[in-house]
Scaffold this active site. Structure first.
Site, PDB file in Angstrom:
ATOM      1  N   CYS A 190       0.867  -1.188   0.000  1.00 31.15           N
ATOM      2  CA  CYS A 190       0.000   0.000   0.000  1.00 31.15           C
ATOM      3  C   CYS A 190       0.899   1.232   0.000  1.00 31.15           C
ATOM      4  O   CYS A 190       2.023   1.179  -0.528  1.00 31.15           O
ATOM      5  CB  CYS A 190      -0.990  -0.030   1.168  1.00 31.15           C
ATOM      6  SG  CYS A 190      -0.259   0.217   2.794  1.00 31.15           S
ATOM      7  N   THR A 191       0.434   2.336   0.592  1.00 30.90           N
ATOM      8  CA  THR A 191       1.212   3.580   0.543  1.00 30.90           C
ATOM      9  C   THR A 191       2.236   3.649   1.678  1.00 30.90           C
ATOM     10  O   THR A 191       3.443   3.607   1.460  1.00 30.90           O
ATOM     11  CB  THR A 191       0.283   4.805   0.587  1.00 30.90           C
ATOM     12  OG1 THR A 191      -0.654   4.731  -0.489  1.00 30.90           O
ATOM     13  CG2 THR A 191       1.082   6.104   0.458  1.00 30.90           C
ATOM     14  N   GLY A 192       1.732   3.757   2.909  1.00 36.76           N
ATOM     15  CA  GLY A 192       2.631   3.947   4.045  1.00 36.76           C
ATOM     16  C   GLY A 192       2.905   2.703   4.851  1.00 36.76           C
ATOM     17  O   GLY A 192       3.693   2.748   5.806  1.00 36.76           O
ATOM     18  N   ASN A 193       2.249   1.580   4.506  1.00 39.33           N
ATOM     19  CA  ASN A 193       2.438   0.309   5.213  1.00 39.33           C
ATOM     20  C   ASN A 193       2.090   0.424   6.698  1.00 39.33           C
ATOM     21  O   ASN A 193       2.751  -0.139   7.556  1.00 39.33           O
ATOM     22  CB  ASN A 193       3.867  -0.195   5.039  1.00 39.33           C
ATOM     23  CG  ASN A 193       4.060  -1.649   5.479  1.00 39.33           C
ATOM     24  OD1 ASN A 193       5.107  -2.006   6.015  1.00 39.33           O
ATOM     25  ND2 ASN A 193       3.061  -2.495   5.272  1.00 39.33           N
ATOM     26  N   THR A 194       1.001   1.173   6.955  1.00 36.65           N
ATOM     27  CA  THR A 194       0.527   1.267   8.340  1.00 36.65           C
ATOM     28  C   THR A 194      -0.952   0.913   8.480  1.00 36.65           C
ATOM     29  O   THR A 194      -1.415   0.732   9.616  1.00 36.65           O
ATOM     30  CB  THR A 194       0.738   2.690   8.905  1.00 36.65           C
ATOM     31  OG1 THR A 194       0.034   3.637   8.089  1.00 36.65           O
ATOM     32  CG2 THR A 194       2.216   3.048   8.965  1.00 36.65           C
ATOM     33  N   CYS A 195      -1.685   0.824   7.374  1.00 43.33           N
ATOM     34  CA  CYS A 195      -3.122   0.546   7.469  1.00 43.33           C
ATOM     35  C   CYS A 195      -3.522  -0.668   6.624  1.00 43.33           C
ATOM     36  O   CYS A 195      -3.684  -1.769   7.145  1.00 43.33           O
ATOM     37  CB  CYS A 195      -3.937   1.772   7.039  1.00 43.33           C
ATOM     38  SG  CYS A 195      -3.633   3.243   8.038  1.00 43.33           S
ATOM     39  N   ARG A 196      -3.671  -0.472   5.306  1.00 42.05           N
ATOM     40  CA  ARG A 196      -4.234  -1.522   4.462  1.00 42.05           C
ATOM     41  C   ARG A 196      -3.333  -2.736   4.313  1.00 42.05           C
ATOM     42  O   ARG A 196      -3.766  -3.876   4.547  1.00 42.05           O
ATOM     43  CB  ARG A 196      -4.574  -0.947   3.077  1.00 42.05           C
ATOM     44  CG  ARG A 196      -5.767  -0.013   3.066  1.00 42.05           C
ATOM     45  CD  ARG A 196      -5.857   0.767   1.756  1.00 42.05           C
ATOM     46  NE  ARG A 196      -4.767   1.745   1.642  1.00 42.05           N
ATOM     47  CZ  ARG A 196      -4.602   2.581   0.615  1.00 42.05           C
ATOM     48  NH1 ARG A 196      -5.447   2.503  -0.404  1.00 42.05           N
ATOM     49  NH2 ARG A 196      -3.623   3.442   0.609  1.00 42.05           N
ATOM     50  N   ASP A 306      -8.122   4.082   1.149  1.00 43.99           N
ATOM     51  CA  ASP A 306      -7.298   4.213   2.342  1.00 43.99           C
ATOM     52  C   ASP A 306      -8.167   4.658   3.519  1.00 43.99           C
ATOM     53  O   ASP A 306      -8.819   5.707   3.448  1.00 43.99           O
ATOM     54  CB  ASP A 306      -6.199   5.243   2.082  1.00 43.99           C
ATOM     55  CG  ASP A 306      -5.100   5.217   3.124  1.00 43.99           C
ATOM     56  OD1 ASP A 306      -5.290   4.590   4.187  1.00 43.99           O
ATOM     57  OD2 ASP A 306      -4.045   5.823   2.872  1.00 43.99           O
TER      58      ASP A 306
END
Length: 336
Positions: A190-196, A306
């Site tokens: 994903c983008t920041g590798n903290t949620c999805r 997101d």
């Protein structure tokens, strides 16, 4: 009479490599230091009396170029483990073909230098000294490279067929390392590798473990490494509090998660790269063209929005969507 060269890592090896190639072209065998004692190399048509020779190779694409189908476990081991004291056997028209890339600095130079010569065979002599190996081979030897005494062992032999593998001859390469390196690597992006992508990683581990009847920590032993990364991630950031809470509700744990950025090594090692949105696919294609397997969208033809900044209800819906689409991948990973 064979030529003997005393060599050390402080000496430019280019002359040695040139002479090794010339000896093979001339139809002679070459004795080189290896990872389990001294090794012998020879070309097609040369008669060498050593058991269990393998074809010298440096990767799965070189093996596949010979017209052989390289099974997944063999491809992973050739890519991730080599060079190593490891022989990989794969099915061929005559039974099983053996391939080897010994772990010694000289082989990184010798293999490309002789790759156009056709099949070059390699076998362990079982000898700790160059002189003993040369005497074993007798008149077939044209060049001997001496680095002093080497500890003798035997390579591990792995036979790969279909989706699995078996260790047919235990040896110097540890079985637990083979288990780890032969596993299928699934990478969520994903983008920041903290949620999805952390949610997808944790939930994929859970559904795989449930299907295989093991714990998530036991998945590498059952053939799976599940990872996640971000195209704009800073290393070491924990998962969002909402992701941790929703993961716990669903029976999995994100408390120890630390973000990591996507890099070429991760992509090349992965068997599956699964992104959350088309923008992630685009970022991977632009930054890392032709690196690793083609990335796919988790949700088929749709983006997964997101949830960052939203409440836990939005995260729960995101997790439910992830779970629903993971079911599409399970038959591919573990069968129906």
């Amino acid at each position: 009479m064979s030529t003997v060269i005393d060599w050390s890592p402080t000496v430019d090896p280019s002359e040695l490599v040139r002479r090794a190639r010339e000896a093979l072209v001339a139809g002679a065998a070459v004795v080189l230091p290896g990872d389990c004692g001294y090794l012998a190399l020879w070309g097609a048509g040369v008669r060498v009396e050593l058991p269990a020779p393998a074809v010298l190779a440096w990767g799965p694409n070189e093996v596949a170029a010979r017209g052989l189908n390289v099974p997944p476990a063999a491809r992973r081991l050739m890519y991730r483990a080599w060079p190593a004291p490891l022989v990989v056997e794969i099915p061929s028209a005559d039974g099983f073909a053996r391939f080897r890339f010994p772990e010694h600095p000289l082989f990184d130079l010798v293999i490309p230098a002789v790759s156009e010569l056709g099949s070059v065979f390699v076998a362990d002599t079982g000898d700790p000294t160059a002189g003993a190996a040369a005497r074993r081979l007798g008149a077939a030897v044209g060049l001997v490279v001496n680095v002093g005494e080497i500890a003798v062992d035997r390579p591990t032999v792995v036979r790969a067929a279909g989706a699995g593998y078996e260790i047919t001859e235990p040896g110097a390469f540890p079985a637990d390392e083979i288990e780890r390196l032969a596993a299928r690597i699934v990478l969520f992006v994903c983008t920041g590798n903290t949620c999805r992508s952390p949610l997808a990683e944790a939930l994929a581990k859970k559904v795989l473990a449930d299907r295989l009847g093991c714990t998530p920590n036991e998945l590498p032993g059952r053939g799976f490494w599940v990872l996640s990364a971000g195209v704009a991630a800073f290393g070491g950031t924990p998962a969002s509090a909402e992701s941790v809470a929703v993961a716990a509700e669903l029976g999995t744990d994100l408390g120890a998660h630390a973000s990591r950025p996507v890099n070429p090594q991760l992509l090349l090692a992965a068997d599956d790269v699964i992104a959350m949105t088309r923008s992630h696919l685009h970022a991977l294609a632009v930054r890392y063209p032709n690196t690793g397997p083609p990335a796919r969208l988790l949700c088929g033809d749709e983006d997964l929005d997101d949830p960052i900044g939203a409440d836990e209800g939005v995260y729960r819906e995101c997790a439910r969507t992830i779970l629903r689409h993971l079911e599409r991948f399970l038959p591919e990973w573990v069968g129906s």
